[in-house]
Design an enzyme around this catalytic site. Structure first.
Site, short mmCIF file in Angstrom:
data_model
loop_
_atom_site.label_atom_id
_atom_site.label_comp_id
_atom_site.label_asym_id
_atom_site.label_seq_id
_atom_site.Cartn_x
_atom_site.Cartn_y
_atom_site.Cartn_z
N LYS A 266 44.87 23.60 35.71
CA LYS A 266 44.10 22.66 36.51
C LYS A 266 43.47 21.58 35.62
CE LYS A 266 44.71 24.58 40.55
NZ LYS A 266 43.61 25.07 41.39
N GLN A 326 42.00 38.72 36.81
CA GLN A 326 43.07 37.84 37.28
C GLN A 326 43.73 37.24 36.04
OE1 GLN A 326 40.20 35.79 39.52
NE2 GLN A 326 39.88 34.16 38.04
N ASP A 361 47.03 28.56 39.35
CA ASP A 361 46.94 28.95 37.94
C ASP A 361 46.48 30.39 37.76
OD1 ASP A 361 44.45 28.30 39.00
OD2 ASP A 361 43.65 27.55 37.10
N ASP A 396 33.61 38.86 38.46
CA ASP A 396 34.05 37.80 39.36
C ASP A 396 34.81 38.40 40.55
OD1 ASP A 396 34.35 34.76 39.51
OD2 ASP A 396 36.44 35.38 39.69
N ASN A 397 34.33 38.09 41.75
CA ASN A 397 35.03 38.49 42.98
C ASN A 397 35.43 39.97 43.02
OD1 ASN A 397 34.98 35.91 44.20
ND2 ASN A 397 36.76 35.27 43.02
N GLU A 425 29.55 39.68 41.71
CA GLU A 425 29.61 38.34 42.29
C GLU A 425 30.51 38.41 43.53
OE1 GLU A 425 31.40 34.03 42.34
OE2 GLU A 425 32.44 35.92 42.00
N LYS A 535 34.26 24.06 34.99
CA LYS A 535 35.40 24.97 35.13
C LYS A 535 36.70 24.29 34.70
CE LYS A 535 34.66 25.92 39.47
NZ LYS A 535 34.85 26.51 40.83
N TYR A 536 36.72 22.96 34.74
CA TYR A 536 37.97 22.24 34.50
C TYR A 536 37.90 21.27 33.33
CZ TYR A 536 38.22 23.93 39.28
OH TYR A 536 38.17 24.72 40.41
#
Length: 681
Positions: A266, A326, A361, A396-397, A425, A535-536
């Site tokens: 990204k 992930q 991604d 995360d998640n 989270e 983040k990017y």
């Protein structure tokens, strides 16, 4: 012919003195109730017996060494059967608690004797029975020598026929004898409930202030000539730790520091046309340089990470690391273990989606194809970071992974590392958020960012402080790298002060994302997150510009966060969750609440026992200055309704004289929040 019962349901024995409805339990005791060292919590139960004899109840906490600690309960609806006691555990570990019901021979005698002696019915008999009971009570094994001596004095008083019967009786129903029997009662026919699990953890599991940053941004440099960035490193990020510690934070939380994949990388603002120079999202984990157990080469090496941890600890900070299960398409796991992912009908691996959002991604892990292999590899990876000094994990998640996996992982880590704290989270449905707390997550993100009105906040905090406090500890974040609500986008400085102050006082744990000090409020069009999101891409905030003598001196809220954390550390009342009381305010936009805590004496420092009371009054409207009347619940403050008190504003250092009904003035023209220390006259 013998009648056959229609049904005989299997039942556990009820006990001679029935004990029912014990609380707080998690799923009926199938999972541990949670507490931390020194935290008060209330145990309740229904305890009853036949007839009219007196009944009593006790809570028994059993510590990890098997030693019992007994606390006498009190009946809170006198004449009925609801009992409660406030208890606390003094060290971490796996405890149990149970409630014991028992026949109270002293209570029975005291009740009957008081009535009969007053009416001169069986007076000598009642006094004689009382003396026999006291002799028995003095001989019980748990009685101290001093207590036994007090009871023997009571025996002598009851048998002293030179004094009137009422005087002899009063010597037992009041004074030292009565106090001794209440403190160490005689318990007959003791009947115990099931022993329920109680997990006692260290204080940081309940109370702490977190600061989040992206290590690659701390020290990142933009070259104006080549129009390229040079990443910050773990060494340059360590230079920011002094400022974070100086603001009073307890935890430095790092977003993922692992190698980033190049496939479907990204670009800025989540675009799909990234250039080779764009760093990509740190949540697209994995490349030929390694996966979750590796460090991005731009950030440094494990020696650099160890240096970062050492520097943090030297400043009183613990290090938290993001765990995002992930993978980038470039992750070694994708090649070595394709069975850990979901393969679609066309043979491709499914990337992450949250329709209409697509995350090309990222490949989410699938734990069902090879659970033994996937579980073991994640456990190995987590241990790598524990061995390098990480003591907290922000996950995360987690709601997108099997709950039973988290239960297994957290329990397995705790076998050798009970100090590890896990933050969930999971911005998802309440049942899933609660279940993750039940199976082991010590802390949970919440809906705080989206609760803005007084009814919304009050209802939510009361739920968190009562219904779920024994298993789900909330962590309030006004913003994150994913969240920038309209309230924060358009509320101005008053909103940024207000939401930090509420986060840090409504609950014991809260967190701040770097840039909060600078009130970074511009959102990416069509999204509730910051534009030019870290983040990017890299971000150099030029912290030096906000220091004394800098070009933007005075434009940072660092001083406000520092003061907020100073207040939190100085006031034990703010370090607990279950002690919040809301007070009436006429204006629907102004909220008032208090926290009260009795702090025991500290033998180590010689500090005496004292009561700490903090009152917070907040104008939730960041655009208007408002006057309104506050009506305090005075007993909740430890005061008589007719008393007044001195109110010391801990932000502005102002003093006022407050009564039960007082006027307040709050808004962007002044301070949006009063954080008040109550001082008695």
């Amino acid at each position: 012919m013998t009648a056959t019962p229609l049904s005989t349901a299997p039942q556990s024995p009820i006990g001679r003195i029935p004990v029912l409805d014990v609380e707080p339990l998690v799923d009926g005791g199938a999972r541990p109730t949670k507490s931390v060292v020194g935290e008060d919590f209330v145990v309740t139960a229904t305890v009853l017996r036949e007839g009219h004899d007196a009944v009593g109840a006790s809570v028994v906490l059993t510590d990890p060494d098997g030693v019992d600690h007994v606390a006498t309960m009190v009946c809170t609806n006198v004449g009925l059967d609801l009992w409660e006691a406030t208890v606390r555990a003094d060290r971490p570990g796996m405890w149990t608690f149970r409630v014991e019901g028992w026949s109270d021979p002293f209570g029975t005698w005291e009740h009957d004797a008081t009535i009969k002696v007053r009416a001169d019915v069986d007076t000598d008999l009642m006094l004689a029975e009382g003396a026999l009971f006291l002799e028995r009570a003095a001989a019980t094994p748990e009685r101290s020598a001093a207590g036994a001596a007090v009871l023997r004095e009571g025996v002598a008083a009851l048998r002293d026929e030179t004094r009137p019967p009422q005087v002899r009786l009063s010597a037992i129903t009041h004074g030292p004898v009565h106090d001794e029997l209440l403190g160490t009662p005689v318990r007959d026919l003791v009947s115990a409930s099931t022993a329920y699990p109680l997990l006692v953890e260290r204080e940081l599991a309940l109370c702490g202030a977190w600061y989040e940053f992206f290590p690659r941004s701390e020290g990142a440099v933009y070259d104006e000539e080549t129009h390229t960035w040079r990443s910050g490193t773990l060494r340059t990020a360590a230079q920011r730790l002094k400022a974070v510690a100086g603001m009073g934070f307890d935890v430095i939380y790092l977003t993922p520091i692992h190698p980033i994949g190049q496939a479907a990388k990204k670009g800025p603002n989540n675009t799909l046309d990234a250039s080779p120079e764009d760093p990509g999202s740190p949540y697209a984990i994995g490349s030929p340089d390694g996966g979750h157990d590796a460090i991005h080469p731009d950030l440094g090496t494990f020696d650099d990470f160890d240096f970062f941890v050492e520097q943090a600890r030297g400043l009183g900070l613990e290090v938290a690391l993001d765990i995002a299960l992930q993978c980038s398409p470039d992750h070694p796991w994708v090649v070595e273990h394709p069975e850990w992912f979901t393969t679609r009908a066309d043979g491709t691996i499914a990337f992450a989606e949250n329709p209409p959002k697509k995350y090309q991604d990222i490949y989410p892990m699938n734990f069902d194809n090879d659970p033994a292999g996937a579980y073991a590899e994640v456990r190995r990876m987590v241990q790598v970071w524990i061995d390098h000094g990480v003591t907290l994990f922000r996950v995360d998640n987690p709601h997108t992974k099997p709950v039973e996996f988290w239960q297994w992982l957290i329990q397995d880590v705790a076998r050798n590392h009970p100090e590890i704290i896990w933050l969930s989270e999971a911005f998802t449905k309440p049942a899933m958020m609660r279940t993750l707390g039940k199976v082991g997550f010590q802390q949970s993100y919440t809906y705080y960012a989206w609760r803005n009105t007084k009814p919304e906040l009050q209802e939510y905090v009361e739920e968190l402080a009562t219904e779920t406090a024994h298993y789900m500890r909330p962590s309030f974040w006004p913003t994150t790298h994913d969240i920038l609500t309209p309230y924060m986008q358009f509320g101005g400085p008053a909103a940024w002060k207000l939401r930090a102050a509420l986060a840090g006082t409504l609950v014991p744990t809260y967190g701040i994302y770097a840039g909060y000090e600078l009130m970074e409020h511009v959102a990416r069009p069509g999204a509730e997150e910051q534009i030019d999101n870290e983040k990017y891409q890299y971000k150099n905030r030029h912290w030096e510009d906000f220091e004394p003598g800098g070009s933007r001196e005075g434009q940072s809220l660092a001083w406000y966060l520092r003061r907020l954390n100073e207040i939190r550390r100085a006031h034990p009342a703010l370090q607990w969750l279950r002690n919040v009381t809301f007070h009436h305010v006429d204006d629907e936009n102004i909220m008032a609440f208090s926290k009260r805590r009795v702090v025991p004496a500290d033998a180590g420092t010689g500090a005496p026992a004292h009561e700490d009371v903090v009152i917070v009054i907040a104008n939730l409207d960041p655009h208007s200055t408002r006057w309104s009347r506050v009506v305090f619940d005075m007993p909740a403050l430890g005061l008589h309704p007719d008393e007044g008190f001195r109110a010391h504003d801990l932000i502005t250092d102002q003093w006022w004289d407050f009564l039960r009904e007082s006027m307040v003035h709050l808004g962007p023209d002044h301070e949006p929040v009063h954080i008040i220390e109550l001082k008695r006259y």
